[in-house]
Structure formats: C-alpha cells, structure tokens
Design an enzyme around this catalytic site. Structure first.
Site, PDB file in Angstrom:
ATOM      1  N   GLY A  27      53.094  71.754  58.297  1.00 38.56           N
ATOM      2  CA  GLY A  27      54.237  72.117  58.871  1.00 38.56           C
ATOM      3  C   GLY A  27      54.704  73.326  58.119  1.00 38.56           C
ATOM      4  N   LEU A  33      53.589  78.987  55.903  1.00 35.27           N
ATOM      5  CA  LEU A  33      52.930  77.573  56.684  1.00 35.27           C
ATOM      6  C   LEU A  33      52.180  77.049  55.706  1.00 35.27           C
ATOM      7  CD1 LEU A  33      52.093  76.540  59.565  1.00 35.27           C
ATOM      8  CD2 LEU A  33      50.263  78.089  59.515  1.00 35.27           C
ATOM      9  N   ASP A 141      68.963  73.368  46.773  1.00 36.59           N
ATOM     10  CA  ASP A 141      68.631  72.925  48.152  1.00 36.59           C
ATOM     11  C   ASP A 141      67.990  71.459  47.991  1.00 36.59           C
ATOM     12  OD1 ASP A 141      68.740  73.282  50.765  1.00 36.59           O
ATOM     13  OD2 ASP A 141      66.833  74.036  50.830  1.00 36.59           O
TER      14      ASP A 141
END
Length: 358
Positions: A27, A33, A141
């Site tokens: 993913g 990538l 995050d």
C-alpha cells in the site's frame, strides 16, 4: 557495485538490489509506495518503502532526510527499525524495515478485542512512547493504521512525524483528525509530546468500544463532539489559543459539563476508565505521561520498570530549521546512508570476530 533488479508495481518502477525477491504491493506509506519482499541474506520478510522523487524539491528532500535520521536514531522493540537503505540508479531512495502482518486499524475493523489484548497493545504503545518522548521526538500523527502488529501480538509504531498518504485501496480509511489533540487542531501556540498521549487515549477508547471516539466530519464538528463528552475547555486553556478566529469560535460554543467516562464505557473496568480519564485531558500539562501510564494499575499485568528503557541520547533536531537547497540535502543524505552502512558493517565484523572458530 550492487546489482539492481527492476519491477513494475502499481505502474511504478521499483529498483531494488538483488538481495530482495518476491515483491508484493502492501500500500501507500508516508509519501511513498510500500512493498513486502524476501530478504535473501537473512531469509526474513521485510517491508521496502520507495521514496518517490526525494530530490525533486527542498521540502521533499528535507522530509526524507528527517525520516532517515529518525529511523537511524530510534532503536526500540516497540518502534519500527531500519534494516537496510539504498539509493537506486534512478536516484530514488528505498527504506527497508521489518515486516509485520497487520495494523491496529485492520484489527479493529475485523473484530472486537478482548481485554488482555487491549491491555497488551496499550502497554506496548506506552512503552514505545516513553522511549520516543525521552529522545525528544513527538510522533504527531499516531493512529491505528500506523501501529503495526504481528501474529505474536508484538506491536511497533511507525511513520514518525510524517503524514501518511491515504491509500486508495483502503476502504473506510480513518481520518487522522479523529486522533488529533485539540492543541494541534486549534493551532495553539505550542505543542509537545502530550499530543501523542491524547492520540493514544483515542486509540485506547476505540479498542474498548470498537469504534472511533471522536469521529468528526471536519475540525469544527470534531471539536464540538469532544466538548460534548469532555465539557468546555477550562479558561486557562482557552486563553492559550493564539488565533483570534479560533478563540472566537471556542468562546461561541455552548458551555458544557464534562461527562463521566464510566457512563459511556459501561463494559470497561474501572481502572481502564480511570486511565482513559487521565489521558483525555484538555490541558496538555495535566495529561498523564507515558512513564506514569506504564505505572497505572490497568497496565500492571505487563509493567516491568526494569524493562521500559529510555533513549541513550536525545535526537539531534538542529537540521530542522535549516532552509537548504536540494543538492545540500542530497550530500547530507548520502553521508547518512554511508554512515549507516559503515556502522552496520563494523557491527557485523565485530560479531564475526566474537564467533569462536568451528
């Protein structure tokens, strides 16, 4: 000179050294990538992330340099670690890390978690955050999709200080917003390691309930949902908001009282609710720390003060304010990569010297 092999993945050229085989797409990671592969040297499965066009702009070059420095510096059982790095002939950079089978987002959307798994996962998150925060690093995050888990329930945090690109293949992708601390959302003057504790609290609540705690449609709706549960922020917190527009918005909200979390989490035991209450606090200074959370009775089954290490030294952020041209970042990056391979090579030589002759 390493031999490189080319493969097409999602229409993207992957150029990897012949050390790796059996490339499979996993993913999109943070601005790159990700594929799984077999490391023929160690016979282990690994994750290979291609950083696309790392030298196309100074911002991208700096971001890649930051990720490389962080991956090199952070060495802990609950943090993803670097096992190789190389630059391809096309000047793309590839980070190789250990591969874990799934992530917390996938686990949470597949089935409810039993209490002992919730405890063990939260313990490992806090153990990792204690180390990371001691190094002077804030994740910024933290969310279920960047908490990786393997079949033994070992947990590792990944993607430090980076925004993950949404994976178009991932249906029902959970917004970062759900886990974002109010001080980031409301652009308060300064934020620190406490933002990760808030995010971990949101993740903890989601493990307990099986669904996101604050699923806001946008920032305004998000903040409104938070105040419905936690009440209006206290005045001393509101007064730290620097933006006049934000201040006006917060003051315009109806006054609300904090709701007891035990009313919302009826099936959770009292120690779980108590820890959650200490994590989801508006005032960052009053939020529990990772070290304190590890000592909380809810995590007692796993807590071991002799095996919850801190970083040996602080991370060097001196480069972070630098505004440099791409070529300078490139030289610095090459230097870091050479240093990484020299350290790895010397470590392997030392290991070989320690092995007694057969």
């Amino acid at each position: 000179m390493a031999e490189f092999i080319r493969a097409q993945i999602f229409g993207t050229t992957f150029e990897i050294t012949s050390r790796y085989s059996d490339l499979q797409p996993v993913g999109m990671g943070a601005f790159g990538l990700v594929c799984s592969a077999k490391d023929q040297l160690t016979n282990q499965n690994v994750a290979i992330k291609k950083i696309m066009k790392p030298f196309s702009t100074p911002v991208l070059a700096k971001r890649t340099y930051r990720e490389l420095k962080l991956l090199k510096h952070l060495r802990h059982e609950n943090v993803i670690s670097l096992s190789d790095i190389f630059i391809s002939p096309l000047e793309d950079i590839y980070f190789v890390t250990e591969l874990l089978g799934t992530d917390l987002h996938r686990l949470l959307t597949s089935r409810p978690l039993e209490k002992q798994f919730i405890q063990y996962f939260l313990y490992q998150i806090m153990r990792g955050l204690k180390y990371v925060h001691s190094a002077g690093v804030v994740h910024r995050d933290l969310k279920p999709s960047n908490i990786l888990v393997n079949e033994n329930c070992d947990l590792k945090i990944c993607d430090f200080g980076l925004a993950r690109i949404q994976d178009p293949q991932m249906t029902g992708y959970v917004s970062t917003r759900y886990y974002r601390a109010p001080e980031i959302m409301l652009t308060w003057q300064k934020y620190d390691v406490e933002v990760d504790i808030w995010s971990a609290g949101c993740i903890f609540a989601e493990m307990l309930e099986g669904k996101p705690l604050f699923p806001g449609k946008d920032h305004v709706n998000q903040f409104s949902i938070i105040t419905e549960l936690l009440g209006t922020p206290p005045d001393d917190v509101i007064n730290t908001i620097a933006s006049e527009n934000t201040l006006r918005f917060v003051k315009s909200l109806p006054k609300r009282e904090r709701q007891p979390l035990k009313n919302k989490f009826k099936n959770a035991d009292s120690s779980a609710v108590d820890l959650l209450e200490r994590m989801l606090v508006f005032d960052p200074k009053k939020r529990i720390t990772a070290t304190e959370a590890l000592s909380h009775e809810y995590l007692a089954p796993y807590h071991d003060p002799t095996d919850e290490p801190v970083a040996e030294e602080k991370f060097d952020w001196s480069f972070n304010d630098a505004d440099l041209p791409v070529d300078t970042w490139k030289i610095m990056m090459y230097s870091e990569i050479l240093d990484y391979h020299n350290v790895e090579a010397s470590g392997q030589m030392m290991f070989q010297e320690d092995v007694p002759p057969q």
